[in-house]
Design a protein around this motif. Structure first.
Motif, PDB file in Angstrom:
ATOM      1  N   UNK A   1      -9.483   8.061  10.033  1.00 35.61           N
ATOM      2  CA  UNK A   1      -9.129   6.646  10.746  1.00 35.61           C
ATOM      3  C   UNK A   1      -7.939   5.605  10.666  1.00 35.61           C
ATOM      4  N   UNK A   2      -7.874   5.245  11.193  1.00 34.44           N
ATOM      5  CA  UNK A   2      -7.120   4.387  11.942  1.00 34.44           C
ATOM      6  C   UNK A   2      -7.287   2.432  11.740  1.00 34.44           C
ATOM      7  N   UNK A   3      -7.128   1.822  11.179  1.00 34.10           N
ATOM      8  CA  UNK A   3      -7.015   0.245  11.511  1.00 34.10           C
ATOM      9  C   UNK A   3      -5.870  -0.435  11.612  1.00 34.10           C
ATOM     10  N   UNK A   4      -6.198  -1.112  12.617  1.00 29.95           N
ATOM     11  CA  UNK A   4      -4.282  -1.342  12.722  1.00 29.95           C
ATOM     12  C   UNK A   4      -4.366  -2.469  13.825  1.00 29.95           C
ATOM     13  N   UNK A   5      -4.172  -3.474  13.057  1.00 26.20           N
ATOM     14  CA  UNK A   5      -3.935  -4.823  13.522  1.00 26.20           C
ATOM     15  C   UNK A   5      -2.723  -5.360  13.173  1.00 26.20           C
ATOM     16  N   UNK A   6      -2.782  -7.263  13.527  1.00 27.97           N
ATOM     17  CA  UNK A   6      -1.438  -7.409  13.773  1.00 27.97           C
ATOM     18  C   UNK A   6      -1.176  -7.923  12.242  1.00 27.97           C
ATOM     19  N   UNK A   7      -1.953  -8.202  11.712  1.00 33.16           N
ATOM     20  CA  UNK A   7      -1.943  -8.558   9.389  1.00 33.16           C
ATOM     21  C   UNK A   7      -2.182  -7.542   9.004  1.00 33.16           C
ATOM     22  N   UNK A   8      -3.435  -6.334   9.051  1.00 32.25           N
ATOM     23  CA  UNK A   8      -3.426  -5.054   8.383  1.00 32.25           C
ATOM     24  C   UNK A   8      -3.177  -4.140   8.822  1.00 32.25           C
TER      25      UNK A   8
ATOM     26  N   UNK B   1       2.398   3.409  10.376  1.00 31.07           N
ATOM     27  CA  UNK B   1       1.070   3.380  11.012  1.00 31.07           C
ATOM     28  C   UNK B   1       1.223   3.211  12.104  1.00 31.07           C
ATOM     29  N   UNK B   2       1.147   4.104  13.372  1.00 33.88           N
ATOM     30  CA  UNK B   2       0.527   3.402  14.487  1.00 33.88           C
ATOM     31  C   UNK B   2      -0.458   3.193  15.524  1.00 33.88           C
ATOM     32  N   UNK B   3      -0.704   2.550  16.085  1.00 33.85           N
ATOM     33  CA  UNK B   3      -2.677   2.669  16.629  1.00 33.85           C
ATOM     34  C   UNK B   3      -2.869   4.124  17.136  1.00 33.85           C
ATOM     35  N   UNK B   4      -2.118   4.999  17.262  1.00 36.12           N
ATOM     36  CA  UNK B   4      -2.384   6.314  17.075  1.00 36.12           C
ATOM     37  C   UNK B   4      -2.105   7.376  16.565  1.00 36.12           C
ATOM     38  N   UNK B   5      -1.412   6.959  15.413  1.00 42.93           N
ATOM     39  CA  UNK B   5      -1.327   8.046  14.948  1.00 42.93           C
ATOM     40  C   UNK B   5      -0.172   7.192  13.775  1.00 42.93           C
ATOM     41  N   UNK B   6      -0.061   8.693  12.142  1.00 43.77           N
ATOM     42  CA  UNK B   6       0.519   8.261  11.426  1.00 43.77           C
ATOM     43  C   UNK B   6       1.774   8.953  11.127  1.00 43.77           C
TER      44      UNK B   6
END
Length: 107
Positions: A48-55, A79-84
Motif C-alpha cells: 500500500x501507499x499512504x500519500x499526503x501533503x505531509x506524509x 514515493x509517488x501516488x501510484x508507484x514507489x
C-alpha cells in the motif's frame, strides 16, 4: 644483415600469436578477483501507499517505509501516488500497486 632478418622473423612469429594476459609472478595463486555474478530480480510486493501533503509512506513486504528509509536490502528513494522508486540491493527499481479486482454493485 643476417641478424636483422632473424630479428624480423622473430618479431613476425610473436606478432602472429594471440596476445596472452601477463601474470604477476610474485602474486600468490588464488587471489584473482571473483567473477561478478548478477543476482536474479526478486519479487517484491508493494502492499500500500499512504500519500499526503505531509506524509508519504510505502508498505513494502509488510514494512512501512518513508523516503530514505530501508529494510531487507531495499531503500526507498521516492514515493509517488501510484508507484514507489526503490534501490533493491543497489539496483534501481519501480514498484507499482497491483490493480484491484473490479467489484460489481448489487441492486
Amino acid at each position: 644483415m643476417r641478424l636483422t632478418g632473424s630479428l624480423i622473423a622473430i618479431i613476425a612469429l610473436f606478432a602472429s600469436q594471440p596476445v596472452l594476459a601477463l601474470q604477476d609472478p610474485t602474486k600468490p595463486p588464488g587471489t584473482e578477483a571473483p567473477a561478478i555474478r548478477s543476482q536474479p530480480v526478486r519479487s517484491l510486493s508493494l502492499d500500500s501507499i499512504v500519500y499526503g501533503r505531509d506524509r508519504k509512506v510505502a508498505v513494502i513486504e509488510g514494512e512501512a517505509l518513508r523516503e530514505g528509509q530501508g529494510a531487507n536490502g531495499i531503500r526507498v528513494r521516492k514515493i509517488h501516488q501510484d508507484r514507489v522508486e526503490v534501490l533493491d540491493r543497489g539496483n534501481p527499481r519501480v514498484l507499482y500497486l497491483d490493480k484491484l479486482p473490479q467489484v460489481r454493485g448489487t441492486q
